[in-house]
Structures are given as structure tokens and as C-alpha cells.
Motif scaffolding. Structure first.
Motif, short mmCIF file in Angstrom:
data_model
loop_
_atom_site.label_atom_id
_atom_site.label_comp_id
_atom_site.label_asym_id
_atom_site.label_seq_id
_atom_site.Cartn_x
_atom_site.Cartn_y
_atom_site.Cartn_z
N ALA A 189 0.83 -1.21 0.00
CA ALA A 189 0.00 0.00 0.00
C ALA A 189 0.87 1.26 0.00
CB ALA A 189 -0.93 -0.01 1.22
N ALA A 190 1.95 1.24 0.76
CA ALA A 190 2.84 2.40 0.81
C ALA A 190 3.57 2.59 -0.51
CB ALA A 190 3.85 2.25 1.94
N GLY A 191 3.87 1.50 -1.20
CA GLY A 191 4.57 1.58 -2.48
C GLY A 191 3.64 1.66 -3.67
N ASP A 192 2.34 1.80 -3.43
CA ASP A 192 1.33 1.90 -4.49
C ASP A 192 1.43 0.70 -5.45
OD1 ASP A 192 -0.85 3.08 -5.71
OD2 ASP A 192 0.37 4.30 -7.05
N GLN A 193 1.49 -0.49 -4.88
CA GLN A 193 1.62 -1.71 -5.67
C GLN A 193 0.41 -2.62 -5.53
OE1 GLN A 193 5.19 -3.38 -4.13
NE2 GLN A 193 6.52 -1.96 -5.21
N LEU A 194 -0.74 -2.06 -5.18
CA LEU A 194 -1.94 -2.88 -5.00
C LEU A 194 -2.78 -2.99 -6.26
CD1 LEU A 194 -3.08 -1.86 -1.41
CD2 LEU A 194 -2.00 -3.98 -2.14
N PRO B 135 -6.95 -0.43 -5.54
CA PRO B 135 -6.25 -0.82 -4.30
C PRO B 135 -7.19 -1.18 -3.15
CG PRO B 135 -5.92 1.51 -4.78
CD PRO B 135 -6.66 0.93 -5.92
N ALA B 136 -8.37 -0.55 -3.09
CA ALA B 136 -9.30 -0.86 -2.01
C ALA B 136 -9.77 -2.31 -2.12
CB ALA B 136 -10.49 0.09 -2.04
N GLU B 137 -10.10 -2.72 -3.32
CA GLU B 137 -10.56 -4.10 -3.51
C GLU B 137 -9.43 -5.09 -3.23
OE1 GLU B 137 -12.17 -7.14 -6.94
OE2 GLU B 137 -11.93 -5.02 -7.42
N ALA B 138 -8.24 -4.77 -3.68
CA ALA B 138 -7.09 -5.67 -3.45
C ALA B 138 -6.82 -5.81 -1.96
CB ALA B 138 -5.87 -5.14 -4.18
N LEU B 139 -6.90 -4.70 -1.23
CA LEU B 139 -6.65 -4.74 0.21
C LEU B 139 -7.73 -5.55 0.93
CD1 LEU B 139 -4.67 -3.62 2.31
CD2 LEU B 139 -6.22 -1.71 2.61
N PHE C 133 -7.71 -10.52 14.36
CA PHE C 133 -7.00 -9.33 13.88
C PHE C 133 -7.24 -9.10 12.39
CE2 PHE C 133 -2.89 -7.83 12.01
CZ PHE C 133 -2.93 -6.52 12.46
N TYR C 134 -7.02 -10.14 11.59
CA TYR C 134 -7.19 -9.99 10.14
C TYR C 134 -8.67 -9.84 9.77
CZ TYR C 134 -2.29 -10.80 9.22
OH TYR C 134 -0.93 -10.66 9.16
N GLY C 135 -9.56 -10.48 10.53
CA GLY C 135 -11.00 -10.32 10.28
C GLY C 135 -11.47 -8.90 10.56
N VAL C 136 -11.01 -8.33 11.66
CA VAL C 136 -11.38 -6.95 11.99
C VAL C 136 -10.80 -5.98 10.96
CG1 VAL C 136 -10.98 -5.10 13.67
CG2 VAL C 136 -11.79 -7.32 14.43
N LEU C 137 -9.56 -6.21 10.53
CA LEU C 137 -8.98 -5.35 9.49
C LEU C 137 -9.76 -5.45 8.19
CD1 LEU C 137 -5.12 -5.73 9.94
CD2 LEU C 137 -6.54 -3.76 10.48
N HIS C 138 -10.19 -6.67 7.86
CA HIS C 138 -10.99 -6.87 6.64
C HIS C 138 -12.31 -6.09 6.73
CE1 HIS C 138 -12.99 -8.84 3.31
NE2 HIS C 138 -13.93 -9.26 4.14
N LEU C 139 -13.01 -6.22 7.84
CA LEU C 139 -14.28 -5.49 8.01
C LEU C 139 -14.07 -3.98 8.08
CD1 LEU C 139 -16.10 -7.85 10.51
CD2 LEU C 139 -16.60 -7.51 8.10
N LEU C 140 -12.99 -3.56 8.70
CA LEU C 140 -12.68 -2.14 8.77
C LEU C 140 -12.37 -1.58 7.39
CD1 LEU C 140 -12.27 0.20 10.77
CD2 LEU C 140 -9.87 -0.44 10.88
N ALA C 141 -11.62 -2.32 6.58
CA ALA C 141 -11.33 -1.88 5.21
C ALA C 141 -12.61 -1.81 4.39
CB ALA C 141 -10.32 -2.82 4.56
N TYR C 142 -13.48 -2.78 4.57
CA TYR C 142 -14.76 -2.76 3.85
C TYR C 142 -15.60 -1.55 4.26
CZ TYR C 142 -19.49 -3.98 2.50
OH TYR C 142 -20.77 -3.93 1.99
N ALA C 143 -15.70 -1.32 5.58
CA ALA C 143 -16.50 -0.20 6.06
C ALA C 143 -15.91 1.13 5.62
CB ALA C 143 -16.60 -0.24 7.59
N TRP C 144 -14.62 1.24 5.57
CA TRP C 144 -13.96 2.49 5.22
C TRP C 144 -13.99 2.74 3.73
CZ3 TRP C 144 -8.29 3.83 6.96
CH2 TRP C 144 -8.02 5.17 6.67
N PHE C 145 -13.52 1.79 2.94
CA PHE C 145 -13.37 2.01 1.51
C PHE C 145 -14.67 1.87 0.73
CE2 PHE C 145 -8.94 0.48 2.50
CZ PHE C 145 -8.39 1.74 2.47
#
Length: 104
Positions: free
Chosen positions: A31-36, A40-44, A87-99
Motif C-alpha cells: 500500500a505504501a509503495g502503491d503496488q496494490l 487498491p481498495a478491492e485488493a486490500l 485481527f485480520y478479520g477486523v482489518l478486513h471489516l474495517l477496510a470494507y466499512a472504510w473504503f
């Protein structure tokens, strides 16, 4: 060589912790290197969801592996792996809610 002595070493849990954080580090670096990619939201979101499922399968396989191989020492790592699923489940849901939903 048996796994039993290695699983009881004091550095076994920190090493597993570091290994479980590698996917997160790869995603942050991508994500920092813009390589998604183009979206990028869907890839993340997709990769966080996939890592959640991978870790869930790993956690669910601990008990059968422990019984089949006769290594009760594997139980030491089940809780940590379960917390990484969370941890990864919460990050997944957080990314979905945010993006995708914009925190609405």
C-alpha cells in the motif's frame, strides 16, 4: 528430528508471532509503495479476507494435527493463531466499512 523440542523453546511463540505478522507487513508495504493494482481498495479487502480464511483454517487444523501427530505442544499456539484470525478479520471489516461504505 521431532518437532516436540522445537515447539517448547522460548523463542517459538515470538517466532510464530512474527510469521503471522508477515502478511500484514507485505500489505502495508504494498500500500505504501502503491503496488496494490488498479483498484487498491478491492485488493486490500480481498487479501485481508483471504488471510483471515487461511488463518481460520490453520487454527481449526491445530487440534486434529495435535491428535494425529501426538504432539500436545501445538495447543500452546492455538490461542495466538485465533487472535490473528480476529485481527485480520477486523482489518478486513474495517477496510470494507472504510473504503466501500465510507463508515456509513
Amino acid at each position: 528430528m521431532s518437532l516436540r523440542p522445537l515447539l517448547l523453546r522460548p523463542w517459538a511463540k515470538p517466532m510464530l508471532f512474527g510469521l503471522c505478522l508477515l502478511p500484514f507487513a507485505w500489505l502495508v508495504a504494498a500500500a505504501a509503495g502503491d503496488q496494490l493494482g488498479a483498484n487498491p481498495a478491492e485488493a486490500l479487502e480481498r487479501s485481508l479476507g483471504e488471510w483471515t480464511l487461511r488463518f481460520l483454517c490453520l487454527v481449526l487444523a491445530v487440534t486434529p494435527l495435535r491428535v494425529i501427530t501426538g504432539t500436545p505442544q501445538l495447543a500452546r499456539f492455538r490461542r495466538m493463531l485465533g487472535l490473528f484470525v480476529y485481527f485480520y478479520g477486523v482489518l478486513h471489516l474495517l477496510a470494507y466499512a472504510w473504503f466501500d461504505m465510507g463508515f456509513v
